[in-house]
Design an enzyme around this catalytic site. Structure first.
Site, short mmCIF file in Angstrom:
data_model
loop_
_atom_site.label_atom_id
_atom_site.label_comp_id
_atom_site.label_asym_id
_atom_site.label_seq_id
_atom_site.Cartn_x
_atom_site.Cartn_y
_atom_site.Cartn_z
N TRP A 1 92.92 32.99 -19.66
CA TRP A 1 91.72 33.46 -18.97
C TRP A 1 91.49 34.97 -19.09
O TRP A 1 90.43 35.45 -18.71
CB TRP A 1 91.78 33.07 -17.48
CG TRP A 1 93.13 33.25 -16.84
CD1 TRP A 1 94.03 32.25 -16.56
CD2 TRP A 1 93.75 34.47 -16.41
NE1 TRP A 1 95.17 32.78 -15.99
CE2 TRP A 1 95.02 34.15 -15.88
CE3 TRP A 1 93.36 35.81 -16.42
CZ2 TRP A 1 95.90 35.11 -15.37
CZ3 TRP A 1 94.24 36.76 -15.91
CH2 TRP A 1 95.48 36.41 -15.40
N ASN A 2 92.45 35.74 -19.57
CA ASN A 2 92.31 37.20 -19.42
C ASN A 2 91.28 37.82 -20.38
O ASN A 2 90.75 38.88 -20.09
CB ASN A 2 93.66 37.91 -19.52
CG ASN A 2 94.41 37.60 -20.78
OD1 ASN A 2 94.10 36.64 -21.47
ND2 ASN A 2 95.41 38.40 -21.08
N LYS B 1 91.40 24.15 -26.04
CA LYS B 1 91.25 24.06 -24.58
C LYS B 1 91.29 25.48 -24.02
O LYS B 1 92.35 26.07 -23.90
CB LYS B 1 92.37 23.24 -23.94
CG LYS B 1 92.12 23.04 -22.45
CD LYS B 1 93.37 22.92 -21.63
CE LYS B 1 94.13 24.18 -21.46
NZ LYS B 1 93.45 25.23 -20.68
N GLU C 1 90.77 27.10 -17.68
CA GLU C 1 89.87 26.43 -16.72
C GLU C 1 89.11 27.42 -15.84
O GLU C 1 88.01 27.15 -15.39
CB GLU C 1 90.66 25.43 -15.87
CG GLU C 1 91.97 25.89 -15.28
CD GLU C 1 93.13 25.97 -16.28
OE1 GLU C 1 92.91 25.85 -17.49
OE2 GLU C 1 94.26 26.20 -15.81
N GLY D 1 99.66 32.56 -23.62
CA GLY D 1 99.84 32.40 -22.18
C GLY D 1 101.26 32.79 -21.79
O GLY D 1 101.90 33.58 -22.48
N SER D 2 101.74 32.20 -20.71
CA SER D 2 103.05 32.62 -20.20
C SER D 2 104.19 32.02 -21.03
O SER D 2 104.04 30.97 -21.67
CB SER D 2 103.20 32.20 -18.74
OG SER D 2 103.17 30.79 -18.64
N GLU E 1 101.86 33.18 -28.63
CA GLU E 1 101.68 34.56 -28.15
C GLU E 1 101.96 34.53 -26.65
O GLU E 1 101.11 34.09 -25.87
CB GLU E 1 100.24 35.04 -28.39
CG GLU E 1 99.82 35.07 -29.83
CD GLU E 1 100.51 36.17 -30.60
OE1 GLU E 1 101.27 36.96 -30.01
OE2 GLU E 1 100.31 36.22 -31.82
N LEU E 2 103.12 35.00 -26.26
CA LEU E 2 103.55 34.80 -24.88
C LEU E 2 103.59 36.12 -24.11
O LEU E 2 103.04 37.13 -24.54
CB LEU E 2 104.89 34.07 -24.86
CG LEU E 2 104.90 32.78 -25.71
CD1 LEU E 2 106.25 32.13 -25.70
CD2 LEU E 2 103.82 31.81 -25.25
N CYS F 1 98.53 41.10 -21.89
CA CYS F 1 99.94 40.89 -22.25
C CYS F 1 100.56 42.17 -22.83
O CYS F 1 101.78 42.29 -22.87
CB CYS F 1 100.09 39.72 -23.20
SG CYS F 1 98.94 39.78 -24.57
N GLU G 1 107.00 40.57 -16.01
CA GLU G 1 105.73 41.31 -16.04
C GLU G 1 104.89 40.96 -14.82
O GLU G 1 104.75 39.78 -14.48
CB GLU G 1 104.95 41.05 -17.33
CG GLU G 1 104.43 39.65 -17.48
CD GLU G 1 103.47 39.47 -18.65
OE1 GLU G 1 102.96 40.45 -19.18
OE2 GLU G 1 103.23 38.31 -19.02
P1 NAD Z 1 99.78 29.91 -15.92
O1 NAD Z 1 100.97 29.99 -16.80
O2 NAD Z 1 99.65 28.74 -15.00
O3 NAD Z 1 98.44 29.89 -16.81
C1 NAD Z 1 98.24 30.76 -17.92
C2 NAD Z 1 97.37 30.03 -18.94
O4 NAD Z 1 98.09 28.95 -19.52
C3 NAD Z 1 96.12 29.40 -18.32
O5 NAD Z 1 95.00 29.76 -19.09
C4 NAD Z 1 96.34 27.89 -18.34
O6 NAD Z 1 95.19 27.15 -18.64
C5 NAD Z 1 97.34 27.73 -19.44
N1 NAD Z 1 98.27 26.64 -19.17
C6 NAD Z 1 99.04 26.49 -18.07
N2 NAD Z 1 99.78 25.36 -18.16
C7 NAD Z 1 99.45 24.79 -19.35
C8 NAD Z 1 99.88 23.60 -20.02
N3 NAD Z 1 100.82 22.78 -19.51
N4 NAD Z 1 99.33 23.31 -21.22
C9 NAD Z 1 98.40 24.13 -21.78
N5 NAD Z 1 97.97 25.26 -21.19
C10 NAD Z 1 98.49 25.59 -20.00
O7 NAD Z 1 99.77 31.23 -15.06
P2 NAD Z 1 98.69 32.10 -14.33
O8 NAD Z 1 99.12 32.33 -12.92
O9 NAD Z 1 97.27 31.63 -14.52
O10 NAD Z 1 98.87 33.43 -15.17
C11 NAD Z 1 100.01 34.20 -14.91
C12 NAD Z 1 100.94 34.37 -16.06
O11 NAD Z 1 100.40 33.87 -17.28
C13 NAD Z 1 101.13 35.85 -16.30
O12 NAD Z 1 102.24 36.30 -15.61
C14 NAD Z 1 101.26 36.00 -17.79
O13 NAD Z 1 102.62 36.03 -18.15
C15 NAD Z 1 100.69 34.74 -18.35
N6 NAD Z 1 99.47 35.02 -19.11
C16 NAD Z 1 99.64 35.58 -20.32
C17 NAD Z 1 98.53 35.86 -21.09
C18 NAD Z 1 98.69 36.50 -22.44
O14 NAD Z 1 97.72 37.04 -22.96
N7 NAD Z 1 99.87 36.43 -23.06
C19 NAD Z 1 97.27 35.55 -20.60
C20 NAD Z 1 97.12 34.96 -19.35
C21 NAD Z 1 98.26 34.68 -18.61
#
Ligand code: NAD
Length: 478
Positions: A149-150, A173, A176, A226-227, A248-249, A282, A379
């Protein structure tokens, strides 16, 4: 409300509505701005079938024609910059000026990849007489992509650009919380004449979609941002089918400030960059290791600049920093700050939720935080910085490397000898000296250690979307 687009799935060239929908909130006002369709299994099956058909067509389309369609879509997105930027600000809260820049960056990803996709050269290997060895790069197939989402527009743009420029089809995907960026991308591609099935978009519950798509034989690459926690889960799922992944984590970017730079200038530059996108990047600089001679003046200028940050609704042209993305982030940030203070860290400014309405967190600066505090290991992904003193460059490098992440790292120095030590010593996929920019369309971006696997951007990025085939051609049957 009306300027926010209606969100639908896009499958096989059709916009599709679902029976179940979830609210989409504006994080600055907590008001509902739209409804998110939740994909069911039948939609995922349809997307897989459509992407198979789309791949047959797109992989057989000439690279030059593919580039023409992508460039046309990018041009349309540039023309629609304001409309897309306003959607981004409504769903993420980001200042409108930053949203406009994000749209342009997303277009640049498409433009660079469109050009580079025409140069996915193979090679001819010198061989014995009567036989030729040829190496060709071919599109890997149908890609399952997951974007966070960022950066609601440029994150999906990066993945879609890599896939389409290489001749792949894609099912993406997007997050959300922020679905509109991807919807605008699809609109542009529809108007640019992309054949049906090449690009498909699903929304819904992330785990339901990833656990259904990733193990399927039709999926030939998983691309996720994502994370680290979720990245590991998706990599495990992909490993069952030996499906390659592009991950890309998370990062936890260190900034080493050496004793040969102007600390006031470095402090201001760092403070502005830290608060960009409410620290939800990130590559956001968080762990500052400042030479002890400069710690005081750096801290002074950093805090002064942070205090001048205008926090508010991103639609206001004067806003420097908006809210965080969703309510869950507020509790997470509070926990980072409380833990640091409990362990002896000093709170220099901020430290709590700001206002009762909207998901605003104060720009926050901590100093003297011990290494065992949570924020020194994980982070915060928010507007929180730690300014700690160091006595030498070696100490800075050691502390920079002390976490399991290695995405972006930064340093301020004018000494070539220092740069040499940093290049050799810092464990990160991206090292930026005297600049806090870490990711461009033309440069490879990605992490080491738990920050992920693979690169996006540069020709390294496009290579992930291809497979290498070696062709041995004997002139006679042997
Ligand atoms: P989160 O891990 O629940 O969600 C982060 C993203 O991952 C969301 O867009 C979500 O749709 C997706 N996601 C979550 N579970 C998934 C699954 N099982 N399958 C596919 N996609 C899935 O966490 P959050 O609270 O929304 O965000 C916080 C953490 O997410 C941060 O601490 C950061 O580390 C990480 N994050 C990283 C980036 C990045 O650019 N690397 C971007 C957004 C969030």
């Amino acid at each position: 409300m009306s300027e926010y687009p209606e969100i639908k799935l896009y499958v096989g060239g059709d916009w599709v509505q679902t029976s179940e929908k979830l609210p989409i909130l504006n994080p600055a006002t907590e008001e509902e701005i739209g409804r998110l369709p939740v994909a069911e299994q039948s939609h995922m099956d349809d997307a897989l079938a459509a992407a198979q058909e789309g791949f047959k067509v797109w992989s057989q389309t000439s690279p030059m024609e593919r580039a023409r369609v992508i460039l046309k879509a990018a041009q349309l997105m540039r023309e629609r910059q304001e409309e897309i930027a306003r959607s981004i600000t409504l769903e993420l809260g980001k200042p409108i000026r930053q949203s406009r820049l994000e749209v342009i960056r997303g277009c640049e990803f498409f433009e660079w990849d469109a050009a580079e996709g025409q140069r996915l050269y193979g090679r001819v290997i010198p061989s014995a007489p009567g036989i030729r060895y040829m190496v060709v790069r071919q599109p890997i197939g149908n890609v399952a992509a997951f974007s966070p989402w960022n950066f609601p527009m440029s994150q999906p743009a990066r993945k879609i650009a890599g896939a389409l420029a290489s001749g792949c089809s894609v099912i993406i995907k997007p997050a959300e919380e922020t679905p509109a960026g991807a919807v605008h991308i699809v609109r542009a591609f529809v108007d640019a004449g992309l054949p049906p099935g090449v690009l498909n978009v699903l929304f819904g519950r992330p785990a339901d979609i990833s656990s259904y798509l990733i193990p399927r034989d039709e999926i030939r690459l998983v691309a996720f941002t994502g994370s680290t926690v979720v990245g590991r889960q998706l990599t495990t799922l992909a490993s069952e089918n030996m499906t390659p992944v592009l991950m890309e984590l998370g990062g936890h970017a260190p900034v080493i400030v050496c004793d040969d730079v102007d600390p006031a200038v470095a402090g201001v530059t760092s403070a502005i960059r830290k608060m960009r996108n409410s620290g939800q990047v990130c590559t956001s600089p968080t762990r500052f290791f400042i030479h002890e001679q400069h710690h005081e003046p750096f801290t002074e200028s950093f805090v002064e600049r942070v205090l001048a940050t205008k926090v508010g609704d991103g639609l206001d042209e004067q806003t420097d920093m908006g809210p965080v993305a969703h309510e869950g982030r507020l509790a997470a940030l509070q926990n980072f700050v409380d833990d640091a203070v409990k362990r002896g860290g000093k709170l220099l400014t901020g430290g709590s939720r700001k206002a009762n309405k909207g998901f605003f967190f104060e720009p926050t600066v901590l100093s003297g935080v011990p290494d065992d505090a949570l924020i020194m290991r994980e982070e915060p992904f928010g507007p929180v910085a730690v300014l700690n003193p160091i006595s030498s460059l070696d100490e800075g490098i050691e502390k920079a490397n002390s976490v399991p992440y290695g995405l972006a790292a930064y340093a301020f120095t004018h000494s070539a000898a220092n740069v040499d030590r940093l290049v050799d010593g810092v464990e990160a996929g991206n090292l930026s000296i005297n600049t806090l920019e870490a990711s461009l369309p033309e440069t490879p971006f990605g992490g080491v250690k738990s920050s992920g696997y693979g690169r996006e951007g540069g020709d390294e990025g496009l290579h992930h979307y291809t497979v290498v085939k070696n062709v041995s051609h004997s002139m006679t049957i042997v």
